[in-house]
Scaffold this active site. Structure first.
Site, PDB file in Angstrom:
ATOM      1  CE1 TYR A 142      16.125   4.841  27.988  1.00  0.00           C
ATOM      2  CE2 TYR A 142      16.320   5.159  30.362  1.00  0.00           C
ATOM      3  CZ  TYR A 142      16.911   4.991  29.118  1.00  0.00           C
ATOM      4  OH  TYR A 142      18.282   4.958  29.019  1.00  0.00           O
ATOM      5  NE  ARG A 149      19.177  -0.032  25.557  1.00  0.00           N
ATOM      6  CZ  ARG A 149      19.397   1.266  25.624  1.00  0.00           C
ATOM      7  NH1 ARG A 149      19.751   1.941  24.517  1.00  0.00           N
ATOM      8  NH2 ARG A 149      19.244   1.946  26.743  1.00  0.00           N
ATOM      9  CE1 TYR A 202      24.629   6.338  34.212  1.00  0.00           C
ATOM     10  CE2 TYR A 202      22.477   6.052  33.205  1.00  0.00           C
ATOM     11  CZ  TYR A 202      23.666   6.747  33.303  1.00  0.00           C
ATOM     12  OH  TYR A 202      23.868   7.829  32.515  1.00  0.00           O
ATOM     13  NE  ARG A 215      28.062   7.794  29.849  1.00  0.00           N
ATOM     14  CZ  ARG A 215      26.862   7.981  30.372  1.00  0.00           C
ATOM     15  NH1 ARG A 215      25.891   8.546  29.655  1.00  0.00           N
ATOM     16  NH2 ARG A 215      26.600   7.579  31.587  1.00  0.00           N
ATOM     17  CD  GLU A 328      19.876  12.309  25.596  1.00  0.00           C
ATOM     18  OE1 GLU A 328      19.246  12.128  26.659  1.00  0.00           O
ATOM     19  OE2 GLU A 328      19.949  11.475  24.688  1.00  0.00           O
TER      20      GLU A 328
HETATM   21  C1  3EB Z   1      22.195   9.252  30.089  1.00  0.00           C
HETATM   22  O1  3EB Z   1      23.359   9.644  29.944  1.00  0.00           O
HETATM   23  C2  3EB Z   1      21.161  10.052  29.376  1.00  0.00           C
HETATM   24  O2  3EB Z   1      19.198   4.647  26.672  1.00  0.00           O
HETATM   25  O3  3EB Z   1      20.219   4.618  24.731  1.00  0.00           O
HETATM   26  C3  3EB Z   1      21.657   8.958  26.617  1.00  0.00           C
HETATM   27  C4  3EB Z   1      22.059   8.219  25.501  1.00  0.00           C
HETATM   28  C5  3EB Z   1      20.677   8.458  27.458  1.00  0.00           C
HETATM   29  C6  3EB Z   1      21.483   6.980  25.241  1.00  0.00           C
HETATM   30  C7  3EB Z   1      19.936   5.160  25.811  1.00  0.00           C
HETATM   31  C8  3EB Z   1      20.111   7.228  27.183  1.00  0.00           C
HETATM   32  C9  3EB Z   1      20.508   6.482  26.093  1.00  0.00           C
HETATM   33  O4  3EB Z   1      21.885   8.292  30.787  1.00  0.00           O
HETATM   34  C10 3EB Z   1      20.193   9.233  28.634  1.00  0.00           C
END
Ligand code: 3EB
Length: 337
Positions: A142, A149, A202, A215, A328
């Site tokens: 990942y 990306r 992050y 989001r 999720e």
């Molecule tokens: C998060 O909130 C959970 O890497 O495209 C959620 C939605 C998550 C998309 C992505 C990862 C992705 O970090 C993981």
């Protein structure tokens, strides 16, 4: 000009494989027992992802519009478009590392959007085999994927600040399958969640490059008033700030993921981004619920059936990008027609 909005539907094996009257299929994603494609069938682009397993029913998600589509291929991507919407699917074969192929696939998708004049990407899915396993260099797949990306977005100054809603989730094999949706004249606005740090911000502890997504994304088709637009909700988990909450507790993780979605689509959160209109959990449809451990399915089903009593939910038993996340949830508030 007013157009019929794009819409989606789930087709489960126990239902007739029908397309709603007056609608035409643009793209199809088959959540089945093997990876297939992407390929063109008729004017439709389709891809099969290996996501079904015992206890988790196979289904397809179809994306439909009001006009017949034209299909094509571009640098390994298979697409279909109708003058207003573009559906594009790709696959990166299993490999030792993913960052270069991921960057190239995203760049190819952006190039296609530019060439065909669908400048606004509003939803992306990334179905990633061996998501929590190490790549050939000892980095989690990942994290390796996220590097490529992020580099693709960084390389496009006009795209780096408009990353849309996405899902990045495990699959049961087949490398990485990617799906993109873009619009020509629709208005899109990306939405963050006041309870969560934006994923693109992050800290480094989650990987060398942060995940590139928002989001949620509101898509207002041309000619429609803002509050009637659709809201595409990204994969949402038990995270506040940037921290995983309730490690090891499926019931609490499920409850927090649902709270996060409820807040994300609320009046108060949309107003932060200058948007009017807001929603409740009951406005969400096309729910996909990703469950890491098969034994958690009954608890997750019970919680989601209570939260979303009026819509059929798809459950998938796959890994999730952070090793401590157990569940999720993603969904769509459809446009009002
Ligand atoms: C998060 O909130 C959970 O890497 O495209 C959620 C939605 C998550 C998309 C992505 C990862 C992705 O970090 C993981």
């Amino acid at each position: 000009m007013k157009r019929e909005p794009i819409d989606s539907a789930f087709q489960f094996a126990d239902e007739a494989d029908t397309v709603p009257d007056g609608r035409h299929v643009l793209g199809r994603v088959m959540f089945g027992e093997r990876p297939t494609g992407p390929a063109l069938r008729g004017g439709t682009s389709e891809i099969g992802v290996h996501m079904a397993s015992p206890g988790f029913d196979p289904f397809s998600e179809i994306w439909t519009t009001g006009v017949p589509a034209t299909g094509g291929e571009h640098r390994g991507l298979v697409y279909a478009h109708d003058g207003e919407y573009l559906f594009c699917a790709g696959r990166i074969p299993e490999a030792g590392t993913y960052r270069d192929a991921t960057r190239e696939t995203y760049e190819a998708a952006f190039e296609l959007m530019d060439l065909l004049d669908y400048p606004h990407v509003f939803r992306m899915w990334n179905y990633i085999g061996r998501i929590n396993a190490d790549n050939a260099e000892g980095m989690e797949v990942y994290r390796d994927f996220c590097i490529g990306r992020a580099e693709a977005f960084e390389g496009k100054p006009d795209r780096v600040h408009c990353m849309p809603a996405a899902t990045g989730i495990g699959s049961r094999g087949g490398g990485v399958a990617l799906v993109f949706l873009a619009t020509r004249t629709g208005t899109i606005q990306n939405i963050e969640n006041g309870r969560q740090v934006p994923a693109y911000a992050y800290p480094r502890r989650y990987g060398p490059k942060p995940p590139s997504f928002a989001r949620a994304t509101r898509l207002v088709p041309a000619g429609m008033s803002e509050e009637h637009g659709a809201v595409y909700v990204s994969g949402t988990a038990s995270i506040t700030g940037h921290l995983t909450r309730h490690a090891g507790d499926i019931e609490a993780q499920c409850a927090l993921a649902l709270e996060n979605i409820a807040h994300l689509v609320s009046d108060a959160n949309l107003a932060r981004g200058g948007l009017s209109g807001g929603h409740d959990l009951k406005d969400l449809h096309r729910l996909k619920v990703y469950v890491r451990h098969v034994e958690h399915l009954p608890v997750v089903r019970a919680a989601c059936a209570t939260a979303f009593p009026a819509t059929r939910i798809s459950y998938l038993n796959v890994n999730i990008c952070r090793a401590d996340l157990l569940v999720e949830i993603e969904g769509v508030v459809p446009a009002v027609t």
